[in-house]
Design a protein around this motif. Structure first.
Motif, PDB file in Angstrom:
ATOM      1  N   ALA A  64       0.793  -1.235   0.000  1.00  0.00           N
ATOM      2  CA  ALA A  64       0.000   0.000   0.000  1.00  0.00           C
ATOM      3  C   ALA A  64       0.823   1.282   0.000  1.00  0.00           C
ATOM      4  O   ALA A  64       0.631   2.165   0.838  1.00  0.00           O
ATOM      5  CB  ALA A  64      -0.955  -0.012   1.192  1.00  0.00           C
ATOM      6  N   SER A  65       1.725   1.403  -0.957  1.00  0.00           N
ATOM      7  CA  SER A  65       2.543   2.605  -1.051  1.00  0.00           C
ATOM      8  C   SER A  65       3.295   2.593  -2.368  1.00  0.00           C
ATOM      9  O   SER A  65       3.472   1.541  -2.991  1.00  0.00           O
ATOM     10  CB  SER A  65       3.550   2.659   0.107  1.00  0.00           C
ATOM     11  N   SER A  66       3.721   3.765  -2.781  1.00  0.00           N
ATOM     12  CA  SER A  66       4.760   3.859  -3.802  1.00  0.00           C
ATOM     13  C   SER A  66       6.020   4.347  -3.096  1.00  0.00           C
ATOM     14  O   SER A  66       5.949   4.955  -2.024  1.00  0.00           O
ATOM     15  CB  SER A  66       4.349   4.814  -4.928  1.00  0.00           C
ATOM     16  N   PHE A  67       7.168   4.074  -3.686  1.00  0.00           N
ATOM     17  CA  PHE A  67       8.441   4.334  -3.021  1.00  0.00           C
ATOM     18  C   PHE A  67       9.461   4.902  -4.000  1.00  0.00           C
ATOM     19  O   PHE A  67       9.414   4.615  -5.204  1.00  0.00           O
ATOM     20  CB  PHE A  67       9.044   3.034  -2.460  1.00  0.00           C
ATOM     21  N   HIS A  68      10.407   5.641  -3.464  1.00  0.00           N
ATOM     22  CA  HIS A  68      11.649   5.878  -4.186  1.00  0.00           C
ATOM     23  C   HIS A  68      12.452   4.575  -4.096  1.00  0.00           C
ATOM     24  O   HIS A  68      12.368   3.857  -3.087  1.00  0.00           O
ATOM     25  CB  HIS A  68      12.429   7.025  -3.535  1.00  0.00           C
ATOM     26  N   PRO A  69      13.231   4.226  -5.124  1.00  0.00           N
ATOM     27  CA  PRO A  69      14.010   2.987  -5.035  1.00  0.00           C
ATOM     28  C   PRO A  69      14.856   2.869  -3.774  1.00  0.00           C
ATOM     29  O   PRO A  69      15.014   1.764  -3.235  1.00  0.00           O
ATOM     30  CB  PRO A  69      14.879   3.038  -6.295  1.00  0.00           C
ATOM     31  N   TYR A  70      15.371   3.985  -3.269  1.00  0.00           N
ATOM     32  CA  TYR A  70      16.211   3.913  -2.073  1.00  0.00           C
ATOM     33  C   TYR A  70      15.408   3.759  -0.782  1.00  0.00           C
ATOM     34  O   TYR A  70      15.976   3.768   0.312  1.00  0.00           O
ATOM     35  CB  TYR A  70      17.123   5.135  -1.997  1.00  0.00           C
ATOM     36  N   GLN A  71      14.103   3.584  -0.911  1.00  0.00           N
ATOM     37  CA  GLN A  71      13.264   3.229   0.236  1.00  0.00           C
ATOM     38  C   GLN A  71      12.904   1.746   0.239  1.00  0.00           C
ATOM     39  O   GLN A  71      12.264   1.272   1.179  1.00  0.00           O
ATOM     40  CB  GLN A  71      11.967   4.048   0.213  1.00  0.00           C
ATOM     41  N   LEU A  72      13.299   1.025  -0.774  1.00  0.00           N
ATOM     42  CA  LEU A  72      12.845  -0.361  -0.929  1.00  0.00           C
ATOM     43  C   LEU A  72      13.589  -1.352  -0.047  1.00  0.00           C
ATOM     44  O   LEU A  72      13.112  -2.469   0.173  1.00  0.00           O
ATOM     45  CB  LEU A  72      12.985  -0.790  -2.395  1.00  0.00           C
ATOM     46  N   LEU A  73      14.764  -0.967   0.442  1.00  0.00           N
ATOM     47  CA  LEU A  73      15.547  -1.832   1.329  1.00  0.00           C
ATOM     48  C   LEU A  73      15.780  -1.101   2.645  1.00  0.00           C
ATOM     49  O   LEU A  73      16.128   0.082   2.643  1.00  0.00           O
ATOM     50  CB  LEU A  73      16.901  -2.183   0.702  1.00  0.00           C
ATOM     51  N   ASN A  74      15.596  -1.804   3.758  1.00  0.00           N
ATOM     52  CA  ASN A  74      15.885  -1.178   5.044  1.00  0.00           C
ATOM     53  C   ASN A  74      17.386  -1.268   5.337  1.00  0.00           C
ATOM     54  O   ASN A  74      18.140  -1.868   4.550  1.00  0.00           O
ATOM     55  CB  ASN A  74      15.025  -1.797   6.154  1.00  0.00           C
ATOM     56  N   PRO A  75      17.868  -0.683   6.431  1.00  0.00           N
ATOM     57  CA  PRO A  75      19.318  -0.700   6.690  1.00  0.00           C
ATOM     58  C   PRO A  75      19.918  -2.099   6.762  1.00  0.00           C
ATOM     59  O   PRO A  75      21.107  -2.286   6.492  1.00  0.00           O
ATOM     60  CB  PRO A  75      19.442   0.026   8.032  1.00  0.00           C
ATOM     61  N   ALA A  76      19.099  -3.088   7.111  1.00  0.00           N
ATOM     62  CA  ALA A  76      19.589  -4.469   7.174  1.00  0.00           C
ATOM     63  C   ALA A  76      19.585  -5.145   5.809  1.00  0.00           C
ATOM     64  O   ALA A  76      19.994  -6.301   5.685  1.00  0.00           O
ATOM     65  CB  ALA A  76      18.744  -5.275   8.153  1.00  0.00           C
ATOM     66  N   GLY A  77      19.104  -4.427   4.783  1.00  0.00           N
ATOM     67  CA  GLY A  77      19.061  -4.997   3.445  1.00  0.00           C
ATOM     68  C   GLY A  77      17.818  -5.814   3.157  1.00  0.00           C
ATOM     69  O   GLY A  77      17.740  -6.495   2.131  1.00  0.00           O
ATOM     70  N   VAL A  78      16.832  -5.753   4.050  1.00  0.00           N
ATOM     71  CA  VAL A  78      15.580  -6.499   3.855  1.00  0.00           C
ATOM     72  C   VAL A  78      14.648  -5.665   2.986  1.00  0.00           C
ATOM     73  O   VAL A  78      14.428  -4.480   3.251  1.00  0.00           O
ATOM     74  CB  VAL A  78      14.912  -6.816   5.203  1.00  0.00           C
TER      75      VAL A  78
END
Length: 217
Positions: A64-78
């Motif tokens: 339920a969102s759109s994202f910038h590509p740099y929002q697609l991975l959290n700091p842990a890489g998940v």
């Protein structure tokens, strides 16, 4: 023969089902350019329309969102896709939901954690202003889908294949997709395409935007 102790069952009960695995799903996305990449909505019907138009008769999840590509991975890489699977797996009704996805091709909606609102620049920083200033004017966005794997083609792929060289037919379909995503990414958002996210090679997503860079100058 001595009587059987009362606590010993006649039969060994079957193990409780553990549910689906991440390998039962694939990660797909629409991608394009906008001014405000991070947009949220919980409009189940609108997400359902977009899902059916892009994914087709396959069970799975809209995220339920759109994202910038740099929002697609959290700091842990998940990734946001794996997180959506984890949210689904935590549901007590996951077995029933998975059955609906498999047999009835039901799409569901999952709301991503607020932590994905944060930007985390990848080692591949080509989408930053410092690397490519054009992407501060035309900002990349992604609309993700987590799809139950099945042999049938996704609707996007089927429509593109059916259109072949008929640009008018393909144009009609792309306009329908753009119209369907207006609730999440309204004009002047520009739809560029559809792809599959590779968790092992996320830079392939960045490459798609880089391939369009020259068209923006």
């Amino acid at each position: 023969m001595p009587p059987k102790p009362p606590h010993v069952p006649d039969t060994i009960p079957p193990a409780a089902p553990t549910g689906p695995t991440p390998n039962d799903f694939a990660s797909f996305y629409l991608y394009g350019l906008t001014t405000t990449p991070y947009q949220q909505s919980t409009d189940f019907d609108k997400f359902g329309e977009l899902y059916k138009l892009v994914v087709g008769a396959h069970g799975g999840f809209s995220i339920a969102s759109s994202f910038h590509p740099y929002q697609l991975l959290n700091p842990a890489g998940v990734s946001v896709w794996y997180t959506a699977f984890a949210q689904f797996y935590a549901q007590p009704s996951r077995i029933e939901m998975f059955g609906e996805m498999t047999l009835e091709k039901t799409p569901f909606l999952v709301v991503p954690p607020a932590s994905f609102a944060e930007y985390h620049v990848w080692p591949d920083a080509r989408l930053t202003h410092a690397e490519n200033p054009i992407f501060s004017r035309y900002v990349p966005f992604v609309i993700p889908f987590l799809v139950r794997k099945a042999p049938a083609a996704l609707r996007w792929d089927a429509e593109v294949a059916a259109a072949g060289a008929d640009r008018e037919r393909l144009s009609w379909y792309l306009e329908a997709v753009k119209e369907a995503m207006q609730f999440l990414q309204p004009a002047p958002a520009l739809l560029l395409g559809f792809g599959e996210f590779d968790e092992q090679h996320p830079e392939q997503l960045i490459e798609k935007f880089m391939n369009c860079r020259e068209l923006l100058r």
